[in-house]
Design a protein around this motif. Sequence first.
Motif, PDB file in Angstrom:
ATOM      1  N   LEU A  64      42.132  39.840  31.075  1.00  0.00           N
ATOM      2  CA  LEU A  64      40.849  39.538  31.701  1.00  0.00           C
ATOM      3  C   LEU A  64      41.013  38.272  32.534  1.00  0.00           C
ATOM      4  O   LEU A  64      41.787  37.387  32.169  1.00  0.00           O
ATOM      5  N   SER A  65      40.288  38.193  33.623  1.00  0.00           N
ATOM      6  CA  SER A  65      40.381  36.989  34.449  1.00  0.00           C
ATOM      7  C   SER A  65      39.056  36.736  35.149  1.00  0.00           C
ATOM      8  O   SER A  65      38.175  37.593  35.178  1.00  0.00           O
ATOM      9  N   PHE A  66      38.943  35.545  35.711  1.00  0.00           N
ATOM     10  CA  PHE A  66      37.801  35.212  36.552  1.00  0.00           C
ATOM     11  C   PHE A  66      38.230  34.131  37.526  1.00  0.00           C
ATOM     12  O   PHE A  66      39.208  33.418  37.304  1.00  0.00           O
ATOM     13  N   HIS A  67      37.504  34.046  38.620  1.00  0.00           N
ATOM     14  CA  HIS A  67      37.717  32.960  39.584  1.00  0.00           C
ATOM     15  C   HIS A  67      36.354  32.534  40.113  1.00  0.00           C
ATOM     16  O   HIS A  67      35.579  33.363  40.580  1.00  0.00           O
ATOM     17  N   GLN A  68      36.077  31.256  39.984  1.00  0.00           N
ATOM     18  CA  GLN A  68      34.837  30.690  40.513  1.00  0.00           C
ATOM     19  C   GLN A  68      35.219  29.847  41.736  1.00  0.00           C
ATOM     20  O   GLN A  68      35.787  28.753  41.596  1.00  0.00           O
ATOM     21  N   ARG A  69      34.952  30.374  42.918  1.00  0.00           N
ATOM     22  CA  ARG A  69      35.362  29.690  44.150  1.00  0.00           C
ATOM     23  C   ARG A  69      34.705  28.331  44.295  1.00  0.00           C
ATOM     24  O   ARG A  69      35.373  27.345  44.618  1.00  0.00           O
ATOM     25  N   ARG A  70      33.401  28.290  44.097  1.00  0.00           N
ATOM     26  CA  ARG A  70      32.688  27.023  44.327  1.00  0.00           C
ATOM     27  C   ARG A  70      33.178  25.923  43.397  1.00  0.00           C
ATOM     28  O   ARG A  70      33.266  24.761  43.792  1.00  0.00           O
ATOM     29  N   ALA A  71      33.489  26.267  42.172  1.00  0.00           N
ATOM     30  CA  ALA A  71      33.977  25.273  41.209  1.00  0.00           C
ATOM     31  C   ALA A  71      35.497  25.132  41.279  1.00  0.00           C
ATOM     32  O   ALA A  71      36.071  24.279  40.603  1.00  0.00           O
ATOM     33  N   ASN A  72      36.145  25.968  42.099  1.00  0.00           N
ATOM     34  CA  ASN A  72      37.605  25.991  42.212  1.00  0.00           C
ATOM     35  C   ASN A  72      38.246  26.084  40.824  1.00  0.00           C
ATOM     36  O   ASN A  72      39.108  25.297  40.471  1.00  0.00           O
ATOM     37  N   ARG A  73      37.782  27.085  40.074  1.00  0.00           N
ATOM     38  CA  ARG A  73      38.206  27.229  38.684  1.00  0.00           C
ATOM     39  C   ARG A  73      38.510  28.704  38.426  1.00  0.00           C
ATOM     40  O   ARG A  73      37.829  29.588  38.917  1.00  0.00           O
ATOM     41  N   SER A  74      39.558  28.944  37.652  1.00  0.00           N
ATOM     42  CA  SER A  74      39.871  30.321  37.271  1.00  0.00           C
ATOM     43  C   SER A  74      40.378  30.333  35.840  1.00  0.00           C
ATOM     44  O   SER A  74      40.769  29.303  35.296  1.00  0.00           O
ATOM     45  N   GLY A  75      40.348  31.509  35.248  1.00  0.00           N
ATOM     46  CA  GLY A  75      40.802  31.654  33.870  1.00  0.00           C
ATOM     47  C   GLY A  75      41.444  33.005  33.662  1.00  0.00           C
ATOM     48  O   GLY A  75      41.213  33.954  34.412  1.00  0.00           O
ATOM     49  N   TRP A 115      34.095  37.451  32.810  1.00  0.00           N
ATOM     50  CA  TRP A 115      35.439  38.018  32.687  1.00  0.00           C
ATOM     51  C   TRP A 115      35.518  39.392  33.340  1.00  0.00           C
ATOM     52  O   TRP A 115      34.647  40.235  33.151  1.00  0.00           O
ATOM     53  N   HIS A 116      36.596  39.611  34.099  1.00  0.00           N
ATOM     54  CA  HIS A 116      36.832  40.886  34.788  1.00  0.00           C
ATOM     55  C   HIS A 116      38.150  41.494  34.340  1.00  0.00           C
ATOM     56  O   HIS A 116      39.120  40.784  34.086  1.00  0.00           O
ATOM     57  N   LEU A 117      38.175  42.810  34.292  1.00  0.00           N
ATOM     58  CA  LEU A 117      39.427  43.547  34.107  1.00  0.00           C
ATOM     59  C   LEU A 117      40.150  43.590  35.456  1.00  0.00           C
ATOM     60  O   LEU A 117      39.576  43.255  36.491  1.00  0.00           O
ATOM     61  N   ALA A 118      41.385  44.060  35.447  1.00  0.00           N
ATOM     62  CA  ALA A 118      42.169  44.151  36.683  1.00  0.00           C
ATOM     63  C   ALA A 118      41.492  45.039  37.719  1.00  0.00           C
ATOM     64  O   ALA A 118      41.635  44.814  38.923  1.00  0.00           O
ATOM     65  N   ASP A 119      40.713  46.041  37.269  1.00  0.00           N
ATOM     66  CA  ASP A 119      40.038  46.945  38.211  1.00  0.00           C
ATOM     67  C   ASP A 119      38.715  46.382  38.738  1.00  0.00           C
ATOM     68  O   ASP A 119      38.008  47.033  39.495  1.00  0.00           O
ATOM     69  N   GLY A 120      38.375  45.154  38.327  1.00  0.00           N
ATOM     70  CA  GLY A 120      37.170  44.499  38.837  1.00  0.00           C
ATOM     71  C   GLY A 120      35.936  44.641  37.964  1.00  0.00           C
ATOM     72  O   GLY A 120      34.951  43.932  38.169  1.00  0.00           O
ATOM     73  N   ARG A 121      35.959  45.551  36.988  1.00  0.00           N
ATOM     74  CA  ARG A 121      34.793  45.724  36.112  1.00  0.00           C
ATOM     75  C   ARG A 121      34.673  44.530  35.170  1.00  0.00           C
ATOM     76  O   ARG A 121      35.666  44.021  34.679  1.00  0.00           O
ATOM     77  N   THR A 122      33.434  44.130  34.924  1.00  0.00           N
ATOM     78  CA  THR A 122      33.189  43.056  33.958  1.00  0.00           C
ATOM     79  C   THR A 122      33.045  43.663  32.566  1.00  0.00           C
ATOM     80  O   THR A 122      32.847  44.872  32.418  1.00  0.00           O
TER      81      THR A 122
END
Length: 136
Positions: A64-75, A115-122
Motif C-alpha cells: 500500500l502507498s500514498f503520496h501527498q503532494r502539498r505536504a511533500n510526503r509519501s508512505g 492508502w492505495h493499492l498498486a492499481d489505485g484503489r483505496t
Amino acid sequence: MPTLSINFDPALIAHLMKASGDDTVHVTLTLGTGDKQSSPRQVVPHGPLADLMQAGLLKAGAVLSFHQRRANRSGRAVVTPDGQLVVDGHATPYPSPSKAAEAVTGNVINGWTLWHLADGRTLDVLRRELESRNSQ
C-alpha cells in the motif's frame, strides 16, 4: 550448542530475486520440533483488515502507498498475514490503516482513504466493494 537450520520456501527466494533495493521483505521464523518438518502455522487475519483479507480482496504481502503532494510526503506499507500494516521505517506493525497513516504523517488521518493499492484503489473502495457483495 544446538544446530540452527533455516529453510526458505522457493517462492520466497523467487520474490527476493525480483525485489528492488527499495523493497522490504518480511520473514517470519517459527520454532520447529526436532527432526520432524513442522508445517507453517496458519495465520488468521484479525482487526480492521480481516474481512477484506478473508474475502480475498486484500492479500498478505500487498503493498500500500500514498503520496501527498502539498505536504511533500509519501508512505509505503505492507500487509502482514495477520492483517496488520508494516510501514517502511517503522519496526512495529500497526493494527489499522489509520494508525499506520498517522505514523507516517504525524497527524490523525483516515487511513482507509489515504492508502492505495498498486492499481489505485483505496482501502475504502475495497471496503465498499465488500459491503456491496454482502448486500446482494
